[in-house]
Write an enzyme that holds these catalytic residues in place. Structure first.
Site, mmCIF file in Angstrom:
data_model
loop_
_atom_site.group_PDB
_atom_site.id
_atom_site.type_symbol
_atom_site.label_atom_id
_atom_site.label_comp_id
_atom_site.label_asym_id
_atom_site.label_seq_id
_atom_site.Cartn_x
_atom_site.Cartn_y
_atom_site.Cartn_z
ATOM 1 N N GLY B 44 0.845 -1.197 0.000
ATOM 2 C CA GLY B 44 0.000 0.000 0.000
ATOM 3 C C GLY B 44 0.869 1.231 0.000
ATOM 4 O O GLY B 44 1.361 1.661 1.022
ATOM 5 N N THR B 45 1.063 1.812 -1.112
ATOM 6 C CA THR B 45 2.254 2.636 -1.248
ATOM 7 C C THR B 45 1.968 3.938 -1.952
ATOM 8 O O THR B 45 0.854 4.182 -2.410
ATOM 9 C CB THR B 45 3.273 1.830 -2.074
ATOM 10 N N THR B 46 3.006 4.789 -2.019
ATOM 11 C CA THR B 46 2.965 5.903 -2.963
ATOM 12 C C THR B 46 4.215 5.805 -3.804
ATOM 13 O O THR B 46 5.324 5.751 -3.274
ATOM 14 C CB THR B 46 2.973 7.257 -2.237
ATOM 15 N N ASP B 61 7.726 5.725 -1.004
ATOM 16 C CA ASP B 61 7.789 5.752 0.464
ATOM 17 C C ASP B 61 8.472 4.460 0.914
ATOM 18 O O ASP B 61 9.061 3.759 0.100
ATOM 19 C CB ASP B 61 6.379 5.894 1.034
#
Lengths: 221, 245
Positions: B44-46, B61
């Protein structure tokens, strides 16, 4: 694919006297996000045959790959026999139908458009394997909004300008009423003499009285 | 089986029931108490990659989470080097992303040995796409492939969930990406300088990490140009800070 992820919007194609107009907007959605705004969704198969699709974009690219391989295969036979436009349509229909029977369709409605020997050609194949060779093709929401517009403003024997005008009207309607509608549209005009690409922006409709009445609304007691 | 495939995305529906709940929480309405323990790890990222005049800046991130609740790792680097001058950013299920990335590294390595030269960014994106498209029903991972090659210079490709590949000037991905579409649309300029590009990328990541529960930690950056690769780390206490309400 049974649930599409990156999807393209409506495709519209109409015949005119001596040619075909194929048009679609330049956007791909990622679920509800209008993610990619500047994508040309029309692909070339032969110098005089193009294909566009609405639905899952990765499946569209895969099918274009398959169709181009078919074309190359035919060329490499070097026997002077070329695939006709109808052959592409039939092949695509068989492909879609066989995938559908395995519960693994290419999740697209394809529109093939071409001109050969002065004869314009339009064929639609959907993800169930239905194929229709007709004078006009509209997919997605364009089918619902555009069919009456097309029927009133166009006939297969009209001039090029009239055809482009009618198609433009459909995309304007889609921009107003389709959540995933985009204002930038790619037009491909196919004639015996050659192919022309145009990119245009449709205008919205901002003069409606209701905008102003609602803007100045006072709460009713 | 086919039946499972028909249900599409929901094949990862419910996590297995939790093994034991302590007496204090049994019978309470608190359902988030134990679910994360049996949830799968997601990145679950950017992730973001931006092309500028002369190179690309790629950033991510550093958080891996379980069930949207527990931070299972706060140090992972999602910007992975797949070739000398090509990087890829992972998003989605960490297991899937790592598996595909490792396969891509292997295949690209072999390809560049065969060709006797460094692979094109398009080749990397193509290899990535082949995996993502072929196994689209089993995988749950999205990628950004970016780097520099001698043929077309700096390039950024987005390889989405189902295997769609599109070249972009800049692209954002991961769950945190949703929070910065507005910022990115407003602030992006074509043909920025390296410094402007770094500011844009860092700000975007910082804003997303500040709002997304499953993005956070530090910012990992990679800057790829013709000259080579530079990696940067911006620790959590040195991130750009915006208004705090």
């Amino acid at each position: 694919t049974t649930s599409p992820i990156v999807t393209g919007g409506s495709v519209v194609a109409v015949k005119f006297r001596g040619g075909v107009v194929l048009a679609c907007d330049t956007m791909l959605s990622y679920g509800g996000t209008l993610k990619f705004k500047d994508v040309c969704r029309i692909e070339q198969l032969e110098p005089d045959l193009f294909v566009a699709a609405s639905g899952e974009y990765s499946d569209f690219m895969e099918v274009v790959r398959v169709l181009r391989n078919k074309s190359r295969e035919s060329f490499l036979h070097a026997d002077g026999v070329t695939l006709s436009h109808r052959d592409y349509g039939n092949f695509l229909r068989n492909l879609q139908y066989s995938k559908r029977n395995k519960f693994d369709p290419y999740y697209d409605t394809f529109v093939l458009a071409g001109v050969r020997g002065g004869q314009p050609f339009i064929s639609t194949v959907d993800m169930y394997g239905d194929q229709f060779e007709q004078d006009s093709a509209l997919t997605g929401l364009g089918k619902y909004f555009g069919t009456p517009l097309i029927n009133n403003q166009w006939n297969p024997d009209c001039s090029e300008e009239q055809a482009i005008q009618a198609v433009g009207e459909v995309f304007k309607m889609l921009y107003l009423r389709d959540c995933k509608g985009h204002d930038q549209v790619d037009f491909l005009i196919l004639r015996e003499a050659g192919v022309e690409r145009r990119r245009a922006r449709v205008n919205g409709e901002w003069n409606h009285d209701m905008f102003r009445t609602h803007a100045n609304e006072k709460r009713k007691r | 089986s086919r039946l499972l495939q028909l249900r599409g995305r929901s094949r990862r529906a419910a996590p297995p029931p939790e093994r034991a709940t302590c007496a204090a929480t049994r019978g309470t309405m608190d359902r988030s108490h134990g679910e994360w323990r049996s949830a799968e790890v997601s990145t679950g990222t950017t992730i973001i990659a931006v092309r500028y005049n002369g190179g690309v800046v790629i950033g991510s991130d550093s958080r891996a989470s379980m069930g949207g609740t527990y931070v299972s790792s706060r140090v992972i680097n999602k910007v992975v080097q797949v070739s000398d001058k090509i990087f890829c950013c992972m998003s989605g299920s960490l297991a899937d992303a790592q598996a595909v990335t490792n396969a891509v590294i292997h295949q690209l390595n072999f390809h560049s040995m065969q060709m006797g030269e460094l692979p094109l960014v398009l080749s990397a994106a193509s290899v990535m796409r082949d995996f993502c498209y072929k196994y689209r029903d089993e995988l749950s991972a999205g990628f950004i492939v970016a780097g520099w090659d001698c043929k077309k210079g700096p390039q950024v490709f987005q390889v989405s969930l189902g295997g769609t590949v599109l070249e972009q000037e800049f692209t954002i991905g991961g769950s945190g990406g949703t929070y910065i579409y507005g910022y990115a649309d407003a602030k992006f300029r074509s043909g920025m300088t390296r410094e402007q590009c770094l500011t844009f990328t860092t700000n975007a990541l910082s804003l997303a990490m500040d709002r997304d529960n499953v993005s956070g930690g530090v910012i990992h950056l990679a800057i790829v140009t013709e000259a080579g690769v530079e990696r940067q780390l911006i620790p959590g206490n040195k991130l750009p800070v915006f208004h705090r309400i």
